[in-house]
Design a protein around this motif. Sequence first.
Motif, PDB file in Angstrom:
ATOM      1  N   ARG A 160       0.934  -1.251  -0.029  1.00 13.68           N
ATOM      2  CA  ARG A 160      -0.183   0.081  -0.090  1.00 13.68           C
ATOM      3  C   ARG A 160       0.883   1.127  -0.075  1.00 13.68           C
ATOM      4  O   ARG A 160       0.615   2.349  -0.773  1.00 13.68           O
ATOM      5  CB  ARG A 160      -1.004  -0.188   1.227  1.00 13.68           C
ATOM      6  CG  ARG A 160      -1.878   1.391   1.227  1.00 13.68           C
ATOM      7  CD  ARG A 160      -2.656   1.190   2.441  1.00 13.68           C
ATOM      8  NE  ARG A 160      -3.670   2.120   2.213  1.00 13.68           N
ATOM      9  CZ  ARG A 160      -3.732   3.383   2.323  1.00 13.68           C
ATOM     10  NH1 ARG A 160      -2.587   4.001   2.526  1.00 13.68           N
ATOM     11  NH2 ARG A 160      -4.811   4.162   2.248  1.00 13.68           N
ATOM     12  N   ALA A 161       1.997   1.228   0.877  1.00  9.17           N
ATOM     13  CA  ALA A 161       2.734   2.462   0.871  1.00  9.17           C
ATOM     14  C   ALA A 161       3.465   2.407  -0.631  1.00  9.17           C
ATOM     15  O   ALA A 161       3.773   3.661  -1.054  1.00  9.17           O
ATOM     16  CB  ALA A 161       3.820   2.243   2.101  1.00  9.17           C
ATOM     17  N   ILE A 162       3.917   1.512  -1.105  1.00  8.99           N
ATOM     18  CA  ILE A 162       4.467   1.627  -2.610  1.00  8.99           C
ATOM     19  C   ILE A 162       3.453   2.384  -3.533  1.00  8.99           C
ATOM     20  O   ILE A 162       3.685   3.151  -4.206  1.00  8.99           O
ATOM     21  CB  ILE A 162       4.941   0.281  -3.005  1.00  8.99           C
ATOM     22  CG1 ILE A 162       6.097  -0.267  -2.160  1.00  8.99           C
ATOM     23  CG2 ILE A 162       5.370   0.470  -4.385  1.00  8.99           C
ATOM     24  CD1 ILE A 162       6.545  -1.722  -2.472  1.00  8.99           C
ATOM     25  N   CYS A 163       2.328   1.844  -3.397  1.00  7.85           N
ATOM     26  CA  CYS A 163       1.245   2.340  -4.164  1.00  7.85           C
ATOM     27  C   CYS A 163       1.045   3.879  -4.193  1.00  7.85           C
ATOM     28  O   CYS A 163       0.934   4.672  -5.156  1.00  7.85           O
ATOM     29  CB  CYS A 163      -0.065   1.453  -4.098  1.00  7.85           C
ATOM     30  SG  CYS A 163      -0.185   0.048  -4.782  1.00  7.85           S
ATOM     31  N   GLN A 164       0.894   4.170  -2.900  1.00  4.84           N
ATOM     32  CA  GLN A 164       0.803   5.725  -2.425  1.00  4.84           C
ATOM     33  C   GLN A 164       1.916   6.515  -2.919  1.00  4.84           C
ATOM     34  O   GLN A 164       1.701   7.562  -3.431  1.00  4.84           O
ATOM     35  CB  GLN A 164       0.704   5.692  -0.922  1.00  4.84           C
ATOM     36  CG  GLN A 164       0.165   7.074  -0.580  1.00  4.84           C
ATOM     37  CD  GLN A 164      -1.214   7.702  -1.113  1.00  4.84           C
ATOM     38  OE1 GLN A 164      -2.205   7.105  -0.978  1.00  4.84           O
ATOM     39  NE2 GLN A 164      -1.043   8.609  -2.010  1.00  4.84           N
ATOM     40  N   ASP A 165       3.068   5.866  -2.842  1.00  2.00           N
ATOM     41  CA  ASP A 165       4.259   6.766  -3.000  1.00  2.00           C
ATOM     42  C   ASP A 165       4.434   6.911  -4.684  1.00  2.00           C
ATOM     43  O   ASP A 165       4.866   7.998  -5.084  1.00  2.00           O
ATOM     44  CB  ASP A 165       5.626   5.866  -2.624  1.00  2.00           C
ATOM     45  CG  ASP A 165       6.829   6.495  -2.998  1.00  2.00           C
ATOM     46  OD1 ASP A 165       6.891   7.936  -2.570  1.00  2.00           O
ATOM     47  OD2 ASP A 165       7.758   6.056  -3.837  1.00  2.00           O
ATOM     48  N   LEU A 166       3.914   5.757  -5.585  1.00  2.00           N
ATOM     49  CA  LEU A 166       3.975   5.940  -7.128  1.00  2.00           C
ATOM     50  C   LEU A 166       3.076   6.787  -7.478  1.00  2.00           C
ATOM     51  O   LEU A 166       3.171   7.805  -8.320  1.00  2.00           O
ATOM     52  CB  LEU A 166       3.760   4.555  -7.324  1.00  2.00           C
ATOM     53  CG  LEU A 166       4.997   3.448  -7.381  1.00  2.00           C
ATOM     54  CD1 LEU A 166       4.743   2.272  -7.899  1.00  2.00           C
ATOM     55  CD2 LEU A 166       6.425   4.237  -8.021  1.00  2.00           C
ATOM     56  N   LEU A 167       2.032   6.897  -6.619  1.00  2.00           N
ATOM     57  CA  LEU A 167       0.655   7.930  -7.344  1.00  2.00           C
ATOM     58  C   LEU A 167       1.151   9.117  -6.750  1.00  2.00           C
ATOM     59  O   LEU A 167       0.846  10.095  -7.761  1.00  2.00           O
ATOM     60  CB  LEU A 167      -0.539   7.442  -6.309  1.00  2.00           C
ATOM     61  CG  LEU A 167      -1.254   6.146  -6.514  1.00  2.00           C
ATOM     62  CD1 LEU A 167      -2.220   5.887  -5.560  1.00  2.00           C
ATOM     63  CD2 LEU A 167      -2.065   6.372  -8.018  1.00  2.00           C
ATOM     64  N   ASP A 168       1.819   9.357  -5.815  1.00  2.00           N
ATOM     65  CA  ASP A 168       2.307  10.772  -5.434  1.00  2.00           C
ATOM     66  C   ASP A 168       3.442  11.332  -6.493  1.00  2.00           C
ATOM     67  O   ASP A 168       3.444  12.372  -6.730  1.00  2.00           O
ATOM     68  CB  ASP A 168       3.085  10.774  -4.192  1.00  2.00           C
ATOM     69  CG  ASP A 168       2.023  10.558  -2.864  1.00  2.00           C
ATOM     70  OD1 ASP A 168       0.888  10.760  -3.182  1.00  2.00           O
ATOM     71  OD2 ASP A 168       2.493   9.985  -1.705  1.00  2.00           O
ATOM     72  N   LYS A 169       3.936  10.389  -7.260  1.00  2.00           N
ATOM     73  CA  LYS A 169       4.978  10.546  -8.189  1.00  2.00           C
ATOM     74  C   LYS A 169       4.129  10.755  -9.791  1.00  2.00           C
ATOM     75  O   LYS A 169       5.046  10.944 -10.733  1.00  2.00           O
ATOM     76  CB  LYS A 169       5.948   9.627  -8.161  1.00  2.00           C
ATOM     77  CG  LYS A 169       7.013   9.699  -7.044  1.00  2.00           C
ATOM     78  CD  LYS A 169       7.973   8.667  -7.113  1.00  2.00           C
ATOM     79  CE  LYS A 169       9.244   8.790  -6.191  1.00  2.00           C
ATOM     80  NZ  LYS A 169       8.787   8.376  -4.636  1.00  2.00           N
ATOM     81  N   GLY A 170       2.946  10.649  -9.793  1.00  2.00           N
ATOM     82  CA  GLY A 170       2.400  10.644 -10.838  1.00  2.00           C
ATOM     83  C   GLY A 170       2.195   9.464 -11.691  1.00  2.00           C
ATOM     84  O   GLY A 170       1.750   9.321 -12.832  1.00  2.00           O
ATOM     85  N   TYR A 171       2.193   8.531 -11.096  1.00  2.00           N
ATOM     86  CA  TYR A 171       1.937   6.921 -11.797  1.00  2.00           C
ATOM     87  C   TYR A 171       0.591   6.764 -11.996  1.00  2.00           C
ATOM     88  O   TYR A 171      -0.133   6.957 -10.926  1.00  2.00           O
ATOM     89  CB  TYR A 171       2.721   5.853 -11.219  1.00  2.00           C
ATOM     90  CG  TYR A 171       4.491   5.962 -11.189  1.00  2.00           C
ATOM     91  CD1 TYR A 171       4.731   4.747 -12.117  1.00  2.00           C
ATOM     92  CD2 TYR A 171       4.956   6.630 -10.709  1.00  2.00           C
ATOM     93  CE1 TYR A 171       6.290   4.619 -12.421  1.00  2.00           C
ATOM     94  CE2 TYR A 171       6.327   6.619 -11.000  1.00  2.00           C
ATOM     95  CZ  TYR A 171       7.186   5.775 -11.653  1.00  2.00           C
ATOM     96  OH  TYR A 171       8.344   5.603 -11.891  1.00  2.00           O
ATOM     97  N   GLU A 172       0.277   6.145 -12.866  1.00  2.00           N
ATOM     98  CA  GLU A 172      -0.983   5.151 -12.768  1.00  2.00           C
ATOM     99  C   GLU A 172      -0.694   3.794 -12.173  1.00  2.00           C
ATOM    100  O   GLU A 172       0.351   3.262 -12.612  1.00  2.00           O
ATOM    101  CB  GLU A 172      -1.525   4.900 -14.409  1.00  2.00           C
ATOM    102  CG  GLU A 172      -3.087   4.557 -14.423  1.00  2.00           C
ATOM    103  CD  GLU A 172      -3.788   5.562 -14.793  1.00  2.00           C
ATOM    104  OE1 GLU A 172      -5.085   5.240 -14.784  1.00  2.00           O
ATOM    105  OE2 GLU A 172      -3.516   6.693 -15.289  1.00  2.00           O
ATOM    106  N   VAL A 173      -1.400   3.490 -10.880  1.00  2.00           N
ATOM    107  CA  VAL A 173      -0.972   2.455 -10.368  1.00  2.00           C
ATOM    108  C   VAL A 173      -2.373   1.214 -10.453  1.00  2.00           C
ATOM    109  O   VAL A 173      -3.317   1.467 -10.263  1.00  2.00           O
ATOM    110  CB  VAL A 173      -0.798   2.772  -9.017  1.00  2.00           C
ATOM    111  CG1 VAL A 173      -0.533   1.371  -7.967  1.00  2.00           C
ATOM    112  CG2 VAL A 173       0.365   4.008  -8.927  1.00  2.00           C
ATOM    113  N   ILE A 174      -1.727   0.009 -10.523  1.00  2.00           N
ATOM    114  CA  ILE A 174      -2.772  -1.061 -10.684  1.00  2.00           C
ATOM    115  C   ILE A 174      -2.145  -1.897  -9.696  1.00  2.00           C
ATOM    116  O   ILE A 174      -0.980  -2.607  -9.571  1.00  2.00           O
ATOM    117  CB  ILE A 174      -2.864  -1.882 -12.042  1.00  2.00           C
ATOM    118  CG1 ILE A 174      -3.215  -0.823 -12.991  1.00  2.00           C
ATOM    119  CG2 ILE A 174      -3.696  -2.926 -11.857  1.00  2.00           C
ATOM    120  CD1 ILE A 174      -1.930  -0.337 -13.801  1.00  2.00           C
TER     121      ILE A 174
END
Length: 242
Positions: free
Chosen positions: A18-32
């Motif tokens: 979950r922390a990885i997903c949030q970090d990537l979202l904060d960096k502008g990624y589309e996350v699945i």
Amino acid sequence: MSAPKVAAVTGGSAGIGRAICQDLLDKGYEVISLARRPSDIAHPKMHSIEVDLMDRAATSEAVHKLVHRFDVTTVVHNAGVIRAALLPDVKLEDLDALVELHLACAIQLVQAALPAMRARHFGRVVLLSSRAAVGLATRTSYSATKAGMLGMARTWALELAADGITVNVVAPGPIRTDMFYDVVEQGSEKERALAASIPVRRLGESADVARAVGFFADAANSFVTGQVLYVCGGTSVGSLAL
């Protein structure tokens, strides 16, 4: 061509994932997230595919759905299970399950993402191993499969480097997650003693691991591949008091 920021994260619904997903979202990624439960992160770029990654057929179906909908160029294989047991009590069915989750699932996911990565001459693969890969009592099946990730990543790093694809490993531990507290009672003397025994004198947090994953996933870090980064407070180094 700029690198598309689309990341698939296994086990993304809780803990480190979950922390990885949030970090990537904060960096502008589309996350699945591919996990047994949907993500509770409310974000327009957050998506969930519910799947039991220990089920090879179900994983194959989920991965097909993933790459049909998204051009994934970043793969973070985080999902993991411990199945602790001393050697006399190790069950081979537990070993089989962890081989399926930690190794076979990674192969299925990266194989499916490869066409999109190669088409763009860009890809990032980050496997989440564990400090237990260097050995830990009661971790026969877990240590074996998490150590297997290291050899797999180094092999892929050599095979895929010419395609602009890097493959690296983050090996955490001990990190305060639900999985950690399944083994160590929260607030217990055992937890306090463990924290005191770590060189940096604290347990790790999921965010510590997410930052390491973010480094390997960054498009700018194209000269780093085949590496293992232990995010473990120094516990992988080993120490002897004399």
